[in-house]
Design a protein around this motif. Sequence first.
Motif, mmCIF file in Angstrom:
data_model
loop_
_atom_site.group_PDB
_atom_site.id
_atom_site.type_symbol
_atom_site.label_atom_id
_atom_site.label_comp_id
_atom_site.label_asym_id
_atom_site.label_seq_id
_atom_site.Cartn_x
_atom_site.Cartn_y
_atom_site.Cartn_z
ATOM 1 N N ALA A 237 0.872 -1.174 0.000
ATOM 2 C CA ALA A 237 0.000 0.000 0.000
ATOM 3 C C ALA A 237 0.907 1.221 0.000
ATOM 4 C CB ALA A 237 -0.897 -0.004 1.231
ATOM 5 N N SER A 238 0.642 2.159 -0.896
ATOM 6 C CA SER A 238 1.502 3.342 -0.950
ATOM 7 C C SER A 238 0.694 4.592 -1.197
ATOM 8 C CB SER A 238 2.571 3.183 -2.032
ATOM 9 O OG SER A 238 1.979 3.167 -3.311
ATOM 10 N N SER A 239 1.244 5.694 -0.702
ATOM 11 C CA SER A 239 0.725 7.023 -0.954
ATOM 12 C C SER A 239 1.935 7.942 -0.950
ATOM 13 C CB SER A 239 -0.303 7.423 0.109
ATOM 14 O OG SER A 239 0.293 7.429 1.392
ATOM 15 N N PRO A 240 1.810 9.163 -1.423
ATOM 16 C CA PRO A 240 2.988 10.036 -1.480
ATOM 17 C C PRO A 240 3.687 10.134 -0.122
ATOM 18 C CG PRO A 240 1.175 11.041 -2.646
ATOM 19 C CD PRO A 240 0.630 9.819 -1.957
ATOM 20 N N GLY A 241 4.979 9.783 -0.096
ATOM 21 C CA GLY A 241 5.775 9.878 1.122
ATOM 22 C C GLY A 241 5.613 8.719 2.080
ATOM 23 N N GLN A 242 4.803 7.734 1.752
ATOM 24 C CA GLN A 242 4.587 6.623 2.682
ATOM 25 C C GLN A 242 4.334 5.347 1.896
ATOM 26 O OE1 GLN A 242 1.199 7.131 5.227
ATOM 27 N NE2 GLN A 242 1.580 5.284 6.353
ATOM 28 N N GLN A 243 4.892 4.244 2.383
ATOM 29 C CA GLN A 243 4.589 2.953 1.787
ATOM 30 C C GLN A 243 4.641 1.880 2.866
ATOM 31 O OE1 GLN A 243 7.559 2.650 -1.244
ATOM 32 N NE2 GLN A 243 9.036 1.648 0.061
ATOM 33 N N GLN A 244 3.774 0.905 2.747
ATOM 34 C CA GLN A 244 3.727 -0.229 3.664
ATOM 35 C C GLN A 244 3.749 -1.491 2.826
ATOM 36 O OE1 GLN A 244 0.082 0.468 5.816
ATOM 37 N NE2 GLN A 244 1.171 1.434 7.486
ATOM 38 N N GLN A 245 4.445 -2.497 3.339
ATOM 39 C CA GLN A 245 4.542 -3.765 2.632
ATOM 40 C C GLN A 245 4.428 -4.886 3.645
ATOM 41 O OE1 GLN A 245 7.670 -4.124 -0.288
ATOM 42 N NE2 GLN A 245 8.052 -6.228 0.300
ATOM 43 N N SER A 246 3.714 -5.919 3.283
ATOM 44 C CA SER A 246 3.554 -7.078 4.147
ATOM 45 C C SER A 246 3.596 -8.331 3.284
ATOM 46 C CB SER A 246 2.215 -6.987 4.887
ATOM 47 O OG SER A 246 1.999 -8.144 5.669
ATOM 48 N N SER A 247 4.407 -9.313 3.682
ATOM 49 C CA SER A 247 4.485 -10.584 2.957
ATOM 50 C C SER A 247 4.186 -11.727 3.903
ATOM 51 C CB SER A 247 5.882 -10.786 2.358
ATOM 52 O OG SER A 247 6.131 -9.853 1.341
#
Length: 165
Positions: free
Chosen positions: A9-19
């Motif tokens: 999930a991403s937005s300007p200046g921020q991103q999250q990742q989960s595996s």
Amino acid sequence: MQTVVTAIASSPGQQQQSSNSWETGSWSSAPEVFATGGGVVVKIKTSGGDRLIQVQGTQMSMLSSTNISGQQQAIALQTVDAMPNTFQTMKPMEPMKTMEPMKMGNMEMSFAPMEMKIGNMEMKMGSTSPSASSSTTPQRRFCSQCGTAIQPEDRFCSSCGHRLG
């Protein structure tokens, strides 16, 4: 065979990742993805039966039921040779400028080295040279354990007994 699912999930200046990964066995066909009210469900067909993985945001879990209930809409998938780069590279931050001294009424504060003056009181940190005002005002010492005022000749704190060094 392990199946790995990565949600980004991403937005300007921020991103999250989960595996997450699950033991699913070999796939008998390409996975199918369905949009549901709370996210998506990935359906993986294997020789041991269907496996369903629910994805909500960056949270994932294996569903115990092999039926997809409620309203669902199939999402078309495409095969790619490499993971697409959907993130824009941010330019490096510029170094911070040295802060100017701050003044508020009779209080003055500067940061290189850190100094604070309020009326006739002065505190310095990071400076090895004694300040001009400390030569006229006797410097008070305090116990590092309990904060009680101590005398220069004290070897132990009179309040808590801490050995002074």
